[in-house]
Scaffold this motif. Structure first.
Motif, PDB file in Angstrom:
ATOM      1  N   LYS A 290       0.822  -1.059   0.139  1.00 51.07           N
ATOM      2  CA  LYS A 290       0.014   0.079  -0.014  1.00 51.07           C
ATOM      3  C   LYS A 290       0.825   1.275  -0.212  1.00 51.07           C
ATOM      4  O   LYS A 290       0.601   2.084  -0.634  1.00 51.07           O
ATOM      5  CB  LYS A 290      -0.921   0.049   1.225  1.00 51.07           C
ATOM      6  CG  LYS A 290      -2.133  -0.962   0.893  1.00 51.07           C
ATOM      7  CD  LYS A 290      -3.198  -0.766   1.701  1.00 51.07           C
ATOM      8  CE  LYS A 290      -2.891  -1.351   3.296  1.00 51.07           C
ATOM      9  NZ  LYS A 290      -3.624  -1.622   4.300  1.00 51.07           N
ATOM     10  N   ARG A 291       1.978   1.248   0.572  1.00 48.58           N
ATOM     11  CA  ARG A 291       2.774   2.356   0.620  1.00 48.58           C
ATOM     12  C   ARG A 291       3.509   2.375  -0.798  1.00 48.58           C
ATOM     13  O   ARG A 291       3.478   3.772  -1.160  1.00 48.58           O
ATOM     14  CB  ARG A 291       3.989   2.256   1.600  1.00 48.58           C
ATOM     15  CG  ARG A 291       3.749   2.060   2.965  1.00 48.58           C
ATOM     16  CD  ARG A 291       4.695   2.532   3.871  1.00 48.58           C
ATOM     17  NE  ARG A 291       5.941   1.589   3.983  1.00 48.58           N
ATOM     18  CZ  ARG A 291       5.770   0.310   4.543  1.00 48.58           C
ATOM     19  NH1 ARG A 291       4.901   0.269   5.412  1.00 48.58           N
ATOM     20  NH2 ARG A 291       6.733  -0.408   4.618  1.00 48.58           N
ATOM     21  N   ILE A 292       3.753   1.458  -1.523  1.00 46.83           N
ATOM     22  CA  ILE A 292       4.289   1.542  -2.610  1.00 46.83           C
ATOM     23  C   ILE A 292       3.172   2.242  -3.752  1.00 46.83           C
ATOM     24  O   ILE A 292       3.442   2.991  -4.547  1.00 46.83           O
ATOM     25  CB  ILE A 292       4.642   0.360  -3.390  1.00 46.83           C
ATOM     26  CG1 ILE A 292       6.087  -0.245  -2.553  1.00 46.83           C
ATOM     27  CG2 ILE A 292       5.053   0.358  -4.756  1.00 46.83           C
ATOM     28  CD1 ILE A 292       6.434  -1.720  -2.979  1.00 46.83           C
ATOM     29  N   ALA A 293       1.996   1.518  -3.539  1.00 48.96           N
ATOM     30  CA  ALA A 293       0.832   2.094  -4.323  1.00 48.96           C
ATOM     31  C   ALA A 293       0.524   3.650  -4.243  1.00 48.96           C
ATOM     32  O   ALA A 293       0.234   4.291  -5.268  1.00 48.96           O
ATOM     33  CB  ALA A 293      -0.552   1.355  -3.959  1.00 48.96           C
ATOM     34  N   VAL A 294       0.859   4.313  -2.990  1.00 47.92           N
ATOM     35  CA  VAL A 294       0.520   5.434  -2.849  1.00 47.92           C
ATOM     36  C   VAL A 294       1.526   6.359  -3.717  1.00 47.92           C
ATOM     37  O   VAL A 294       1.024   7.610  -4.358  1.00 47.92           O
ATOM     38  CB  VAL A 294       0.819   5.988  -1.243  1.00 47.92           C
ATOM     39  CG1 VAL A 294       0.918   7.541  -1.089  1.00 47.92           C
ATOM     40  CG2 VAL A 294      -0.274   5.280  -0.513  1.00 47.92           C
ATOM     41  N   TYR A 295       2.715   6.056  -3.796  1.00 41.85           N
ATOM     42  CA  TYR A 295       3.869   6.770  -4.642  1.00 41.85           C
ATOM     43  C   TYR A 295       3.924   6.232  -5.977  1.00 41.85           C
ATOM     44  O   TYR A 295       4.696   7.105  -6.622  1.00 41.85           O
ATOM     45  CB  TYR A 295       5.172   7.082  -3.636  1.00 41.85           C
ATOM     46  CG  TYR A 295       4.673   7.635  -2.414  1.00 41.85           C
ATOM     47  CD1 TYR A 295       4.346   8.828  -2.404  1.00 41.85           C
ATOM     48  CD2 TYR A 295       4.779   6.600  -0.995  1.00 41.85           C
ATOM     49  CE1 TYR A 295       4.196   9.418  -0.861  1.00 41.85           C
ATOM     50  CE2 TYR A 295       4.575   7.313   0.046  1.00 41.85           C
ATOM     51  CZ  TYR A 295       4.380   8.500   0.288  1.00 41.85           C
ATOM     52  OH  TYR A 295       4.186   9.282   1.501  1.00 41.85           O
ATOM     53  N   TYR A 296       3.952   5.113  -6.194  1.00 43.04           N
ATOM     54  CA  TYR A 296       4.314   4.786  -7.547  1.00 43.04           C
ATOM     55  C   TYR A 296       2.998   3.664  -8.346  1.00 43.04           C
ATOM     56  O   TYR A 296       2.447   3.443  -7.915  1.00 43.04           O
ATOM     57  CB  TYR A 296       5.413   3.694  -7.278  1.00 43.04           C
ATOM     58  CG  TYR A 296       6.507   4.510  -6.640  1.00 43.04           C
ATOM     59  CD1 TYR A 296       7.378   5.055  -7.357  1.00 43.04           C
ATOM     60  CD2 TYR A 296       6.872   3.987  -5.341  1.00 43.04           C
ATOM     61  CE1 TYR A 296       8.755   5.621  -6.769  1.00 43.04           C
ATOM     62  CE2 TYR A 296       7.796   4.564  -4.459  1.00 43.04           C
ATOM     63  CZ  TYR A 296       8.802   5.435  -5.478  1.00 43.04           C
ATOM     64  OH  TYR A 296       9.870   6.103  -4.696  1.00 43.04           O
TER      65      TYR A 296
END
Length: 655
Positions: free
Chosen positions: A3-9
């Motif tokens: 989810k952290r990845i999906a926020v930025y990339y």
């Protein structure tokens, strides 16, 4: 992390599984499920993720996410109870209300607990909370749950499968479709099928039928259809619904549905398909897994308008005739005529207004009768006043516009010279069947489904033939003609039964709950003993799959695998492991040939529908004899696996 990845990339989602793993009793995932840690981890993830969301919507979205996973935990609890893992069910139930204590979550959990020993279950949940602790949401939810369980009487156990019926039509109209559904529900109570039904009553408008289980839900609003679909899906999830059917075109989002078609009048007559009612109808048709129509003609129109629907997907179930509609005695007819001031012989029109009902044809023909002054006209179901166009044709005669109960309508039929029904299109034509059942001669048009209903027991005229109808109005007064029509009509009406319709519709509904099994021309079943060693079960499954997958008839064969003694998820992963090994070790591709389907938690009523379509059972060394006897599959033809190996290049000998 994801989810952290999906926020930025940017993120790519690949729905095709690229790797498999198997969950078994000793696996880490199984341990997480048994302790409730799987849901606890998700709660923590939702809490962490809330900081990534826009502040103005973060609380609302997070609460919705927690409620969604509350229902996920509830469904796992149901499955754990089904396989006898009481401790895991308790852990999942506690995690359910720690996610959300919304009224719908608490009521759904209470419904589940009421299916077992509610007092014992609540006691064990309380002990579990004392030992493990929990959050304030869960403790408040437990208090609410305790109150509901004490105040709510224990519900009868709902038999599987569970079928949701949206009784929306009773909110909208009180016409023939309402009669259809009230008759079906009443008949299902008598047959016992109602135990599989939950009826959604819109704003408490559905008729109260003893033996039917209801859920009161908000009224339908054509301006808010998307929210309604979401609500229906939440209800289906909460009730563990296997299937959904609407009385008038509503749909959930993902639960499989059956569509009942009463007519295709808007499509045939060229009405505006942008009307929200017809838009919802078309969406319901496109989403459905199976179809029921109330006449052969409606079935043909449905397939013509939607060519993607196959003939095999449509079942015809003709409407019945209520027991109320029988020939009335002369005393009752005289009382009826006296009550409504009817002093002359009368022609009867039922629901015959303007448009496709074509009422103007009767009035123009009636005006041509030299003896028209000698007759009255009784119109029912068309409002309180005739249009000036109709009224201009009735000089010298009294037109009675009446709203009648079924009992009075049966008497009205019985006393009429004839029912005149010049409709241009009918999905069934219930007034025709009702009139015949009451010994009333029928004059009608050979349009759409009407000949299916009337058969040879009516006088037919074209829907634009004024002179032809005028002649028919004279012809029906001849004693010999009249008696012939009455006799033929009484016999024809006997063909239509609510019991017959209810049996057909219930069979379609049960059959639709089995569509995921993907039956083919040849269907074989095995009953593995999942308690045997993992190695022996795997080897035997691999042998069966290899033999059938390499057979020349594999492309038209489905192998059914019973899952008694193992959860559906575990069986699916077990089977995935076997098929993956066959692919890796033997280069055996199963994507285009043999269909393999798990048979999960079927009820007796489902086995009764399924077994006649199964060609035989393959005998296993590690076989669950108790499961096959319970399913009554011991009556099937049984075959050794070597039988198929020896027929490698031939068709199956029983096909």
């Amino acid at each position: 992390m994801w989810k952290r990845i999906a926020v930025y990339y940017p993120v790519w989602y690949e729905p095709q599984p690229l790797a498999y793993y198997r969950i078994h009793a000793g696996s880490h995932t199984s341990q997480l499920i048994r302790t409730g840690a799987n849901i606890a981890n998700i709660r923590l993830a939702i809490e962490v993720s809330q900081a990534y969301l826009p502040s103005d919507i973060s609380s609302e979205i997070s609460a919705k996410a927690r409620e969604n996973y509350a229902f996920a935990a509830l469904n796992i609890a149901k499955k754990m109870l089904a396989v006898g893992d009481f401790d895991a069910a308790i852990a999942q139930s506690w995690e359910c209300i720690q996610c959300s204590n919304s009224s719908q979550v608490i009521e759904s959990l209470a419904s589940l607990i009421n299916l077992v020993d509610a007092e014992h279950y609540l006691e064990k949940m309380t002990e579990y909370v004392d030992q493990h602790g929990g959050n304030d949401i869960g403790k408040a939810g437990l208090a609410s749950l305790s109150i509901i369980l004490k105040e709510t009487p224990v519900k009868s156990v709902k038999k599987s499968p569970v079928i949701i019926v949206d009784a929306i039509f009773f909110q909208l109209f009180k016409t023939g479709i309402a009669r259809v559904w009230e008759s079906l529900l009443t008949t299902w109570v008598e047959s016992g099928f109602a135990q599989n039904i939950i009826v959604l009553s819109r704003a408490a408008t559905a008729p109260t039928i003893p033996g039917i289980e209801y859920r009161n839900i908000p009224a339908y609003d054509y301006e808010n259809t998307d929210a309604d679909k979401q609500m229906l899906q939440q209800i289906c999830d909460a009730e563990g619904a296997d299937l959904f059917i609407s009385s008038y075109y509503t749909t959930p989002i993902t639960t499989p549905s059956v569509f009942m078609a009463y007519d295709m009048i808007p499509e045939v007559m060229g009405w505006d398909m942008n009307n929200p009612m017809w838009r919802e109808k078309h969406q319901a048709i496109q989403q459905a897994s199976a179809y029921v129509t109330i006449s052969e003609h409606t079935a043909r129109d449905l397939i013509r308008c939607f060519p993607d629907i196959s003939n095999e997907a449509v079942t015809v179930a003709h409407c019945g005739v209520p027991a109320t509609f029988t020939p009335a005695k002369s005393e009752a007819i005289n009382s009826f005529k006296t009550k409504y001031g009817i002093s002359k012989p009368y022609f009867l029109l039922v629901g015959t207004g303007s448009g496709y009902k074509n009422g103007i044809l009767f009035f123009r023909a009636f005006a041509k009768l030299t003896s028209s002054y000698g007759f009255d006209i009784v119109c029912t179901g068309v409002g309180n006043a005739l249009t000036p166009e109709f009224r201009s044709c009735t000089s010298g005669s009294v037109v009675h516009t009446l709203q009648l109960s079924d009992e009075e309508l049966a008497v009205a039929y019985s006393g009429a010279v004839a029912l005149v029904y010049p409709s241009k299109y009918e999905g069934f034509g219930m007034p025709v069947a009702e009139a015949m059942a009451c010994g009333c001669p029928v004059i009608t048009c050979p349009n759409a489904s009407i000949p299916e209903v009337a058969g040879e027991a009516a006088i037919y005229i074209n829907d634009d033939d004024v002179d032809g109808l005028a002649n028919a109005l004279c012809e029906v007064q001849k004693p010999a003609v009249r008696q012939s029509l009455i006799t033929a009509g009484l016999a024809q009406a006997q063909k239509f039964s609510w019991t017959k319709m209810a049996d057909i519709v219930s069979s379609v509904l049960i059959d639709a709950t089995l569509l995921s099994i993907n039956l083919r021309e040849i269907n074989l079943i095995i009953f593995p003993d999942w308690s045997a060693s993992e190695e022996s079960v795997s080897l035997e499954l691999a042998q069966v799959i290899r033999t059938l997958a390499t057979h020349t008839d594999s492309y038209k064969t489905t192998l059914l695998v019973d899952t008694t003694g193992i959860s559906g998820e575990d069986a699916e992963l077990f089977l995935s492991s076997v098929t993956m090994n066959l692919l890796m070790e033997e280069d055996l591709d199963l994507t285009d040939g043999l269909e393999i389907s798990l048979v999960i938690d079927l009820a007796e009523i489902q086995w009764k529908v399924l077994l006649p379509r199964v060609h035989g059972r393959i005998i296993l060394e590690n076989e669950n004899q108790q499961a096959l006897i319970q399913a009554k599959a011991d009556t099937l033809a049984s075959y050794q696996l070597t039988s198929f190996s020896q027929e490698q290049d031939k068709e199956f000998f029983f096909a």
